[in-house]
Scaffold this active site. Sequence first.
Site, PDB file in Angstrom:
ATOM      1  N   HIS A  52       0.842  -1.203   0.000  1.00 47.37           N
ATOM      2  CA  HIS A  52       0.000   0.000   0.000  1.00 47.37           C
ATOM      3  C   HIS A  52       0.878   1.254   0.000  1.00 47.37           C
ATOM      4  O   HIS A  52       0.641   2.195  -0.773  1.00 47.37           O
ATOM      5  CB  HIS A  52      -0.902  -0.026   1.239  1.00 47.37           C
ATOM      6  CG  HIS A  52      -1.687   1.229   1.467  1.00 47.37           C
ATOM      7  ND1 HIS A  52      -3.009   1.365   1.093  1.00 47.37           N
ATOM      8  CD2 HIS A  52      -1.345   2.407   2.056  1.00 47.37           C
ATOM      9  CE1 HIS A  52      -3.433   2.564   1.431  1.00 47.37           C
ATOM     10  NE2 HIS A  52      -2.441   3.218   2.021  1.00 47.37           N
ATOM     11  N   GLU A  53       1.893   1.272   0.851  1.00 38.76           N
ATOM     12  CA  GLU A  53       2.761   2.452   0.939  1.00 38.76           C
ATOM     13  C   GLU A  53       3.625   2.613  -0.309  1.00 38.76           C
ATOM     14  O   GLU A  53       3.829   3.728  -0.793  1.00 38.76           O
ATOM     15  CB  GLU A  53       3.639   2.362   2.194  1.00 38.76           C
ATOM     16  CG  GLU A  53       2.870   2.296   3.505  1.00 38.76           C
ATOM     17  CD  GLU A  53       1.876   3.428   3.680  1.00 38.76           C
ATOM     18  OE1 GLU A  53       2.093   4.520   3.121  1.00 38.76           O
ATOM     19  OE2 GLU A  53       0.868   3.216   4.379  1.00 38.76           O
TER      20      GLU A  53
ATOM     21  N   GLU B  63      -6.379   6.994  -1.051  1.00 33.63           N
ATOM     22  CA  GLU B  63      -6.289   5.797  -0.222  1.00 33.63           C
ATOM     23  C   GLU B  63      -6.929   4.597  -0.914  1.00 33.63           C
ATOM     24  O   GLU B  63      -6.398   3.482  -0.866  1.00 33.63           O
ATOM     25  CB  GLU B  63      -6.947   6.037   1.135  1.00 33.63           C
ATOM     26  CG  GLU B  63      -6.159   6.957   2.053  1.00 33.63           C
ATOM     27  CD  GLU B  63      -4.747   6.453   2.305  1.00 33.63           C
ATOM     28  OE1 GLU B  63      -4.575   5.244   2.579  1.00 33.63           O
ATOM     29  OE2 GLU B  63      -3.809   7.267   2.215  1.00 33.63           O
TER      30      GLU B  63
ATOM     31  N   HIS C  56       1.566   4.260  -2.873  1.00 34.04           N
ATOM     32  CA  HIS C  56       1.508   5.715  -2.692  1.00 34.04           C
ATOM     33  C   HIS C  56       2.689   6.382  -3.402  1.00 34.04           C
ATOM     34  O   HIS C  56       2.529   7.394  -4.090  1.00 34.04           O
ATOM     35  CB  HIS C  56       1.564   6.071  -1.197  1.00 34.04           C
ATOM     36  CG  HIS C  56       0.227   6.143  -0.533  1.00 34.04           C
ATOM     37  ND1 HIS C  56      -0.827   6.879  -1.036  1.00 34.04           N
ATOM     38  CD2 HIS C  56      -0.227   5.591   0.623  1.00 34.04           C
ATOM     39  CE1 HIS C  56      -1.866   6.773  -0.224  1.00 34.04           C
ATOM     40  NE2 HIS C  56      -1.537   5.987   0.777  1.00 34.04           N
TER      41      HIS C  56
END
EC number: 3.4.24.-
Length: 299
Positions: free
Chosen positions: A144-145, A221, A148
């Site tokens: 997930h990071e 997100e 980003h």
Amino acid sequence: MFKRIALFLATNLAVMVLLGIVLSVLQNVFGVTLGNNGVLLVFAAVFGFGGSLFSLAISKWVAKRTTGMHVIDQPRNEHETWLYNTVRRQAEAAGIKMPEVGIYDAPEINAFATGPSRNNSLVAVSTGLLRAMNRDEAEAVLAHEVSHVANGDMVTMALIQGVLNTFVIFLARVVGRIIDSAISGNREGGGLAYYAIVFVLDIVFGLFASIIAMWFSRWREFRADAGGASLAGREKMIAALQRLASTYGQSTLPSQVRAFGISGSVGGGLKRLFMSHPPLAERIQALRDAPAQAATVRG
């Protein structure tokens, strides 16, 4: 919510005072008038983008200093080796340069990414996450990071904030001048009443700008969750979010990087407008509803 708004008001007061001083000095030294909208827009852009881009440029340094994290240069144990190698593998799959990897001491399950560009970034996880999550769940959080970073979210957020800051500063002073002129007949503004009106408009327009920025933050997100599912697998991403939902607590991340953490938000109504993250239940449902091909694992 009230703490966030109070901080926002204090920040805008500081910006208003600083901008007022600078414009007053320029008006006296160079003959710049408040009625010159072109000049005012230039200075609004300098202040609006200057602050957000400067914050972006020092974001990694601030994150390291404020969290006291340990950056993994050479893994010291098997856990750090796994963490470092997982981020490296995901970065390669996402097509970005290897981020710095850090661990910071905090009780909650959380992680964040920051940095001035896709190829100059930092991914950090809390000790609470490493204690509470199994490796499949932690892998999904890291994915997930990394997503980003690959999506360029830090840069995009800074640019959006710069645009919003510019229009808040500019419109507050243009509308303030119009209102002050209607009340006092002073077309140029600059009196005490003008600055009082501008202060109120800074707050009002700033709140609307904050709503727009938080809407984008919530949207990114969902996109990072989808990217995490692509890199690590949809079921792993869902399991990680479910773990977060079962242990949700108040984030201890510094305000400078809190919007980039993975922890979800709770609440509704007006509070939802100022949330940087969507509710975890919505994020889990979005992953379940996503087409199967969006959750395939890369590499």
